[in-house]
Scaffold this motif. Structure first.
Motif, PDB file in Angstrom:
ATOM      1  N   LEU A 423       7.126   9.173 -12.185  1.00 28.04           N
ATOM      2  CA  LEU A 423       5.069   9.397 -13.192  1.00 28.04           C
ATOM      3  C   LEU A 423       5.265  10.534 -11.854  1.00 28.04           C
ATOM      4  O   LEU A 423       3.713  10.881 -13.358  1.00 28.04           O
ATOM      5  N   GLU A 424       5.508  11.054 -11.208  1.00 27.89           N
ATOM      6  CA  GLU A 424       4.694  12.136 -10.738  1.00 27.89           C
ATOM      7  C   GLU A 424       5.086  13.808 -11.408  1.00 27.89           C
ATOM      8  O   GLU A 424       4.420  14.567 -11.153  1.00 27.89           O
ATOM      9  N   LEU A 425       6.369  13.226 -12.290  1.00 29.08           N
ATOM     10  CA  LEU A 425       6.943  14.553 -13.241  1.00 29.08           C
ATOM     11  C   LEU A 425       6.316  14.717 -14.234  1.00 29.08           C
ATOM     12  O   LEU A 425       5.108  13.867 -14.393  1.00 29.08           O
ATOM     13  N   GLU A 426       6.572  16.125 -15.070  1.00 29.17           N
ATOM     14  CA  GLU A 426       6.102  15.829 -15.716  1.00 29.17           C
ATOM     15  C   GLU A 426       5.970  15.557 -17.269  1.00 29.17           C
ATOM     16  O   GLU A 426       7.165  14.451 -17.736  1.00 29.17           O
ATOM     17  N   THR A 474      -1.178   1.321  -7.707  1.00 27.15           N
ATOM     18  CA  THR A 474      -3.103   1.563  -6.515  1.00 27.15           C
ATOM     19  C   THR A 474      -2.341   1.228  -5.378  1.00 27.15           C
ATOM     20  O   THR A 474      -2.352   1.965  -4.738  1.00 27.15           O
ATOM     21  N   THR A 475      -1.463   0.122  -5.106  1.00 26.69           N
ATOM     22  CA  THR A 475      -1.215  -0.533  -4.139  1.00 26.69           C
ATOM     23  C   THR A 475      -0.537  -0.320  -3.266  1.00 26.69           C
ATOM     24  O   THR A 475       0.061   0.376  -1.963  1.00 26.69           O
ATOM     25  N   THR A 476       0.862  -0.064  -4.226  1.00 26.88           N
ATOM     26  CA  THR A 476       2.499  -0.131  -3.400  1.00 26.88           C
ATOM     27  C   THR A 476       3.329   1.740  -3.675  1.00 26.88           C
ATOM     28  O   THR A 476       3.623   1.667  -3.027  1.00 26.88           O
ATOM     29  N   VAL A 477       2.057   2.356  -4.261  1.00 29.05           N
ATOM     30  CA  VAL A 477       3.057   3.614  -4.419  1.00 29.05           C
ATOM     31  C   VAL A 477       2.105   4.617  -3.590  1.00 29.05           C
ATOM     32  O   VAL A 477       1.228   4.877  -4.880  1.00 29.05           O
ATOM     33  N   GLY A 478       2.632   5.078  -2.708  1.00 27.21           N
ATOM     34  CA  GLY A 478       1.900   6.236  -2.039  1.00 27.21           C
ATOM     35  C   GLY A 478       1.288   7.203  -2.722  1.00 27.21           C
ATOM     36  O   GLY A 478       0.424   7.587  -3.268  1.00 27.21           O
TER      37      GLY A 478
END
Length: 1626
Positions: A423-426, A474-478
């Motif tokens: 999800l951090e990727l484009e 929100t809570t587990t994938v820092g």
């Protein structure tokens, strides 16, 4: 124990092994197993013999025996002798192969024995089996099956043989022609391969570590070749699957080159099986093994199969998975394992394939592809690392799919991607958007609907899943924090994400809190950089409006406020402090509220106050102006949410109050007026409230803007209006005008008081009065509201400065014209309610109204409201009007009536005097007695309200007469009995208020409390009960209170009004009038005695002509009060009335009880007649033969009359003074009425429908109640004595209950009653003798007769009755004699001789049908023995014991019970006597076995007898056991008890074992199956606990014979216990 006994028992068990009852079968098996464990060789030998001797035994029976052998072998294999093992092996082998045909249950059971033995003696087994597994001969099916199972259960034992076995088996394969043989060979090969693999995997534990895979490769390959070449294509599906499973297992054992050679052929064949079979799990498992073996050896040819493999596997993974069907779940997982295996070897090809498949829009195909993708992302992380961007691009297509099932899989994939850094990727933000979008889904189903497709994914389910996913991300994938913060804020403002607000806010709160706590710089949002985000102002507006509707969109209020709190530094630095203080209390309010309980108005005020405080704190005009501008721009997003939009207008109003830039204010007002959608009422009101709030700070500017807007083109029907109103040409000018009118009202209300008064006439009224003649409903409503708001504003200002409102009357006239133009017969609009509220606001203003003006106002308003049809009435629909829904109509009615009440109070407040009250009341008065419920309800409710208001505001300055009290009371008091509950309650309230007003006028202080008047309020509760007697009682109570407070001069008016009340439209109220009148005359009138004769006549007429029962009662009582002096005339008439009496006659009789003197005369007369008259005559019965007792007419009529008379509460005194005579008279009358039928009616010649005994019982019941023997009554009612006492079969029980209650609760009255009853014991009527004997018999049960010195009289009577000709009397006399032991134990020895004689003869009574006298004699003797001295009984003990013994086994439960109790009671007289001890041992077995008697009372008796006889038995342990375990209420574990008891019997009485077991065996033939089962248990435990040396005491032959017989008992429980006992033969 004799060998033959065990054998006999085992034989019997073997015979019973096929019992039809499954419980018996189970127990037989258990017992055989128990015997087998103890003596395995012997029992196994017998089982073998049995099977050999019975070659034709049915299969099911053989199977049970074989299963038993298997169990014994399984648990005792270590100790069974080798010769026995060998013979068992050959037996099992023979049983297994005797029939050439396959008989599964039988042969499987034999095979299982071989497998069980094979766990220990593999060599012996193999020797036997291999003898039947000869080269060149096709073996028996089960020989192969056994080999397969052995390889499973004993891997290390079998693998060394497998090479040889495979060698022998290979040639056989080509001989197998039948499918079942092919199946068993395939299954065996599969098991063999699995065993070899397990052996090789655990070589460290194996006996021969030199074994290697290639030991078996060539044989396995040869077998593989046959299975693959010939069998796998079989038509039989079960065989195909087993072959496929075997091929999978065999792959791992094949040489690599052979496997490589086969792969191109093998994989297509396995894949082809998918089409031919429904069960896919086995195929997938086999395929997985093939792929595993291929990948392990690095196959090169596997790639050639890849395409077809992927295609087939994709089809499988796309099949629906049914979680309630495990094979489909297992198949799905196996297929995913196949994909994992392929992914490791061919990552690129596989990923490309899956992604291409994603493009296919077929739902199933997509779901399958997504399942694989998710599995690969999670399980083969390293392989997928380079494919991330490709996957991100490809997932977009399924994201656009419309199917919720596909979307669910997409969400699962996104969740996996999030955990693996995608999800951090484009392009990752698109996935976040997808999740948020689906958090906002609407519901699929309304409440109560259910989906029909079990696989369906509803919107709710998908939404919940997305909520949870967002929360998890929100809570587990820092690392996602910076992807989500602050980007998620974007989704808060567009309306399509409304339903996602709650989860969004929750996630943002978590993220914000984390960043704030860790002081991360990214917490501070730079809104200039983040171009997509809404501005701080828009965010604040959105969250505030959310908070105003806290329970919408899945409860978004609290999360929105919490988020606002966290965002404070980002909204504006200065908000932080103020929100820290203000927001938490608001959140607390929400926590404690529900949607229904939240006060919406108050909540809105709190939020607007928060906004106002915030803006003052921010103190930045530019920021505030921007807030106002953005809020106005934001209005259009709420076009579909008008309540929210209305609140936003108020937000804009409050914002403009703090906005000091006049131009901005002007511009925003202009904007609001132009863009408002004037067609909608909610929006018009919202605009007006917003503009009103703005006027608080900008009065001049606001009025100027409104004036300018009023003159603008919007109101000229010219083309330019359309441009001005943004092309919204559907807006009617009237609607725009309505908005404007409302704005003026709100401006008046909100403007500062010091500035508004001089603006009302010149600016505000001038602008709205020109619309007064409108016909348009919307404008009318707006005008009325506006005038009301202006009146409110003025009255607020008037508090601070005087003001004469010159246009008051003009406005009232306009308002009334509006009401007059409403249709009279329907309530469709709020015009009435708004007009009255407005008038109520206008009335207090000066100048006051003239008398005529006031009269007209009230007349128009009251009649306009009261004449409306009831709320439930549905009006006809006219063309242009919509029908209101019931909820709207209800609210409209409620508001209209409330407004009328406010108006009436408003008028009354101007003239709070009796005259002022009258001027209001006269408009309501005529409606009070309307025939319509709803009219009366409205009128009385309104009256109650205005009277309460009057009293609250009453100040008595000088002594004024409250001259209309009588008239008001006269009108209202009959209403207390109105059929309508609301009317009744309001009437009571009104009278209560009137009487307090009178007290105030009499000069009592403000806080004075009058007890009598206060006593009226509780009457309201009684009035809720529609029972007429309660209503009338209430009325007379009411009258007493009224008459006490009523001044003399008002009495005439009240009476006059009450006469009018007698012709009220409601019957109920007519009667109430009569009751009130009557009570009033009794208290204050008097002097009506002269009219009694005439009124008696009226009574006769009235009672016969009135049809309603309750009304007849009321009028009847009223007249009867006056009739008491003319009793004699009435009596003769009454006795001759036809039976049963009608209610008129009954009431007359009842009324006679009101005068104690008259009542006394009647009672005396009736008693005298009842003694001398014959109670019945015996008539021959034509139909049935025999005689029938028919009641005599006169005594029956008198009994009926007496019953009715006693119903009158006033008859208490005469009833008490003559109670003993009356009680005896009615008891005897009842005795003579049992089973008697009613006489024929003289007129109709039909039998009167009257229960003769019932009448007498009822009279007696009423008498007891009348003399207030409440405890007696309560006891008799609890015991249901009255029903029993009048039925021939239960009469004695009833009389007993009556005597018991009298003895317990009315002792002092008994001597006189006994005296009155004694003479009738010599009566000619047997029925009366029975009743009196039963009564006396029970009295002896109570000590009170000794205290009252009645004991001798009663005992003598009982002695005499012992020789009565009637057996029932004799039985009751014996019972009475026995009862002395309970009632007066101290007298027992005085009468010892007589008692023992009577009881002994009773036990020998010959004329005793049903053994009732015997039973009484035994029970009586039991009771007497407790108190007799030893000297009186000593010599009789054994004699009595002998007499009792035969009764112990009586069929009659009661006799069994009584005899056992009696035995217990005898024990104290025999203690220490050897002869008595012998007697106890004689019956001990009987007592022990009756502990399981089917009758619970017998069980209790046994427990008691054994406890008291315990000390006599002669064993301390047994004594302790009896006393500890045989407690009455404690449940007994019988098996455990008997088990322990037999141990003590063996220990303490070895010499008596012979006697005991013979006694027990006699019970094997008992009539009760429970006792037979108990006897079997007893014998079983005796045998189980017996040491070798005591065996000689037992006749084992008899025992064995008996148990064998019980094993064939018809009752399965007995058979179970017999089998269990046999299990102890060891």
């Amino acid at each position: 124990m004799d060998k033959t006994d065990v054998e006999q028992v085992t034989l019997a068990l073997l015979d019973a092994a096929n019992d039809k009852d499954s419980d018996v079968q189970d127990q037989v098996r258990k017992s055989m197993l128990t015997l087998g464990k103890q003596q395995p060789d012997r029992v196994l030998a017998m089982c073998q013999d049995y099977l050999l001797k019975h070659p034709k035994l049915v299969v099911s029976h053989r199977v049970v025996i074989l299963q038993t052998i298997e169990l014994i072998v399984g648990c005792r294999i270590e100790v069974i002798s080798p010769p026995r093992i060998k013979s068992i092996i050959s037996l099992a082998s023979d049983e297994m192969t005797r029939s050439k045909d396959v008989v599964p249950d039988w042969q499987q059971a034999a095979s299982n024995i071989l497998v069980a033995v094979g766990n220990k003696h593999i060599n012996d087994i193999m020797e036997e089996i291999l003898s039947k597994f000869q080269p060149g001969v096709l073996p028996h099916f089960f020989v192969v099956q056994t080999l397969a199972n052995l390889s499973d259960s004993n891997v290390y034992g079998m693998v060394p043989f497998l090479n040889a076995i495979l060698g022998t088996m290979l040639p056989m394969l080509s001989m197998a022609k039948q499918d079942n043989m092919k199946w068993v060979f395939s299954s065996a090969l599969c098991h063999f391969s699995d065993s070899i693999l397990e052996y090789l995997a655990n070589l460290d534990k194996a006996p021969d570590p030199t074994v290697r895979k290639d030991t078996f490769s060539s044989e396995i390959y040869a077998a593989f070749d046959i299975l693959f070449s010939n069998w796998v294509q079989s038509r039989e599906p079960k065989l195909r699957l087993t072959v496929a499973e075997a091929l999978g297992s065999m792959c791992h054992l094949m040489a690599s080159d052979k496997l490589e050679e086969q792969i191109p052929k093998l994989i297509p064949v396995i894949l082809s099986l998918y089409k031919k079979n429904n069960e896919h799990y086995i195929i997938s498992k086999s395929l997985c093994q093939v792929l595993d073996a291929s990948v392990n050896m690095g196959s090169r040819v596997l790639e050639t199969q890849l395409e077809s493999l992927l295609f087939a596997l994709h089809q499988q993974v796309s099949a629906p998975v049914d979680y309630s069907n495990p094979p489909t779940v297992k198949n799905h997982n196996e297929v995913l394992r196949c994909f994992s295996l392929l992914a490791n070897s061919f990552p690129d090809r596989l990923v490309m394939f899956v992604l291409q498949k994603l493009e296919n829009s077929n739902e199933r195909s997509r779901m399958g592809s997504l399942a694989v993708l998710r599995h690969l992302i999670n399980s083969t992380t390293s392989t997928m690392e380079t494919k991330k961007l490709l996957i991100l691009a490809s997932i977009r297509q399924p994201m656009a799919d419309h199917s919720n099932k596909v979307k669910k899989r997409v969400v699962q994939v996104i969740s996996a991607m999030a955990h693996h850094g995608y999800l951090e990727l484009e392009g990752g933000e698109l996935l976040v958007r997808f999740i948020v979008q689906h958090c906002a889904l609407p519901d699929t189903y309304q409440r109560g609907q259910r989906p029909t497709d079990p696989e369906e994914v509803t919107n709710e389910a998908l939404r919940t899943m997305c909520d949870n996913t967002l929360h998890l991300l929100t809570t587990t994938v820092g690392r996602l924090a910076d992807v989500l913060w602050p980007k998620l804020l974007y989704y808060l403002t567009p309306s399509q994400f409304n339903n996602a607000t709650t989860p969004l806010c929750k996630s943002l709160i978590v993220l914000g809190n984390k960043k704030k706590t860790n002081q991360e710089p990214s917490f501070k949002i730079d809104f200039t950089q983040e171009v997509n985000l809404p501005s701080p102002q828009t965010l604040m507006i959105r969250l505030l409006v959310n908070a105003a509707f806290p329970f919408n969109s899945r409860g978004h209020g609290a999360p929105s406020l919490s988020l606002l709190h966290i965002l404070s530094p980002n909204i504006h630095p200065k908000t932080e402090v103020v929100w820290e203080k203000e927001i938490p209390p608001l959140l607390s309010v929400l926590e404690e509220s529900m949607a229904e309980s939240l006060d919406k108005k108050q909540w809105d005020e709190k939020l607007l106050k928060l906004l106002s405080k915030t803006l003052v704190t921010i103190d930045d005009d530019k920021w505030v102006c921007q807030l106002a501008a953005e809020a106005t721009r934001y209005l259009s997003t709420y076009n579909n949410y008008l309540e929210e939009k209305s609140f936003l207008y108020r937000v804009i109003g409050v914002t403009l109050q703090q906005c000091f830039n006049k131009e901005v204010v002007k511009k925003q007002l202009q904007e609001i007026l132009l863009i408002a959608r004037h067609n909608d009422a909610v929006e018009r009101e919202g605009v007006a409230m917003g503009i009103g709030l703005c006027a608080n700070s900008h009065l001049e500017g606001t009025l100027a803007k409104l004036d300018e807007f009023g003159k603008s083109d919007a109101f000229k029907k010219s083309p330019s209006i359309f441009n001005l109103l943004k092309e919204r040409n559907d807006v009617e000018v009237e609607k725009v005008k309505s908005t404007l009118i409302l704005c003026y009202g709100q401006v008046a209300l909100n403007a500062p008081p010091e500035k508004i008064l001089n603006r009302i006439d010149q600016d505000i009224l001038r602008c709205i009065s020109k619309h007064f003649n409108t016909k348009d409903l919307t404008m009318k409503l707006s005008l009325i509201q506006s005038v009301g708001l202006i009146a409110k504003a003025i009255s607020e200002c008037v508090k601070k400065q005087g003001y004469v409102f010159s246009r008051k009357q003009e406005l009232i006239t306009v308002m009334l014209d509006f009401i007059k133009s409403e249709p009279a017969d329907a309530l469709r609009t709020p015009v009435r309610h708004l007009v009255m509220s407005t008038c109520a606001n206008l009335i207090p203003l000066d100048p006051p109204l003239s008398e005529n003006e006031g009269f007209d106002l009230l007349k128009v308003c009251v009649n306009s409201v009261f004449s409306l049809p009831p709320e439930t009435h549905t009006p006809e629909k006219t063309k242009e009007e919509e029908i209101l829904d019931p909820k709207q109509r209800k609210a409209l009615y409620k508001n209209t009536l409330a407004a009328l009440q406010e108006l009436l109070k408003s008028v009354l407040a101007k003239d709070p005097t009796p005259d002022g009250l009258q001027s209001v009341f006269k408009h309501i008065e005529s409606w009070l007695s309307s025939g319509q419920d709803h009219d009366r309800e409205r009128a009385v409710t309104a009256t109650a309200h205005i009277l309460a208001f009057y009293l609250d505001n009453l100040t008595v300055k000088n002594m004024v007469s409250f001259h209309n009290l009588g008239a008001l009371l006269g009108r209202l008091s009959p209403r207390c009995s109105d059929p309508n509950a609301v009317v009744r309650a309001a009437a009571i309230d009104s009278i209560y208020t009137l009487l307090y007003m009178q007290l105030r006028y009499e000069g009592f202080a403000l806080d004075y409390k009058d007890e009598a008047v206060d006593g009226l309020l509780p009457l309201k509760d009684q009035l809720e009960n529609p029972d007429h007697s309660i209503l009338y009682k209430t009325c007379s109570h009411l009258t007493k209170v009224m008459s006490k407070r009523l001044p003399q001069q008002q009495l005439t008016t009240l009476v006059f009004m009450l006469f009018e009340g007698l012709v009220d439209s409601q019957t109920n109220c007519c009667r109430a009038s009569s009751v009130i009148l009557n009570t009033l005359l009794k208290n204050r009138g008097g002097g009506l005695q002269d009219l009694v004769p005439e009124m008696l006549e009226v009574l006769h007429m009235r009672l016969q002509s009135i049809t309603e029962e309750q009304v007849r009662v009321a009028v009847g009582q009223t007249v009867l009060i006056l009739a008491s002096q003319h009793l004699q005339t009435v009596i003769n008439t009454l006795v001759n009335q036809p039976l049963p009496y009608d209610s008129w006659t009954s009431e007359m009789w009842m009324a006679l009880g009101a005068d104690p003197i008259v009542a006394s005369q009647i009672i005396e007369m009736v008693m005298e007649k009842l003694v001398i008259m014959a109670p019945y005559v015996e008539k021959e019965s034509m139909m049935r033969g025999g005689t029938t007792k028919v009641a005599a007419n006169q005594p029956l009529a008198m009994t009926c009359g007496l019953k009715e008379l006693l119903l009158n509460g006033q008859s208490h005194e005469p009833a008490v003074s003559r109670f003993p005579q009356l009680f005896s008279c009615l008891t005897l009358r009842l005795a003579a009425s049992i089973g008697v039928v009613a006489p024929k009616d003289n007129n109709s010649k039909h039998t009167a429908s009257i229960h003769v005994a019932g009448v007498a019982a009822e009279a007696l019941r009423i008498l007891i109640a009348r003399v207030q023997l409440d405890d007696v009554m309560k006891r008799l009612d609890e015991d249901n004595a009255w029903g029993a006492i009048q039925e021939p079969s239960k009469h004695i029980t009833g009389v007993t209950l009556l005597a018991r209650a009298m003895a317990k609760h009315a002792g002092p009255r008994l001597p006189a009653i006994v005296e009155c009853l004694c003479p009738s014991l010599n009566n000619i009527y047997e029925c009366q003798r029975i009743t009196v004997t039963a009564f006396f018999s029970e009295l002896l049960n109570h000590h009170v007769v000794t205290e009252l010195m009645l004991i001798d009289v009663l005992m003598n009577n009982m002695m005499e009755r012992i020789s009565d000709p009637c057996s029932t009397v004799r039985m009751l006399a014996v019972r009475g004699l026995g009862n002395i032991a309970v009632g007066s134990p101290e007298k027992v020895n005085k009468y010892a001789k007589e008692l023992l004689a009577a009881m002994s003869s009773g036990m020998e009574e010959k004329d005793d049908p049903g053994k009732l006298i015997t039973l009484e004699a035994m029970s009586g003797l039991s009771k007497v023995l407790l108190h007799l001295d030893k000297k009186n009984v000593h010599l009789l003990v054994v004699y009595i014991f002998m007499k009792i013994k035969p009764f112990l086994e009586s069929e009659n439960d009661d006799i069994r019970c009584a005899s056992i109790y009696l035995m217990g009671h005898l024990s104290k007289f025999g203690s220490g006597e050897q002869v008595f001890k012998d007697q106890i041992h004689n019956v001990l077995v009987s007592l022990l076995l009756h502990l399981v008697d089917p009758n619970t009372q017998v069980v209790k008796a046994c427990k008691y007898a054994m406890r008291v006889c315990a000390p006599v038995v002669g064993s301390e342990q047994i004594t302790a056991m009896f006393q500890n375990h045989l407690l009455e209420e404690k449940s007994l574990h019988y098996g455990e008890f008997i088990n322990n008891l037999t141990k003590y019997l063996i220990q303490d009485f070895p010499g008596m074992l012979n006697f005991y077991h013979i006694s027990v065996i006699q019970f094997f033939k008992s009539n009760w199956s429970e006792v037979r089962a108990g006897a079997a248990m007893f014998i079983g435990f005796l045998l189980g606990n017996l040491q070798e040396e005591h065996l000689s005491h037992l006749n084992m032959g008899t025992v064995t014979k008996g148990l064998v017989m019980l094993l064939q008992d018809p009752d399965p429980v007995v058979r179970v216990k017999a089998a269990e006992a046999m299990g102890r033969f060891h």
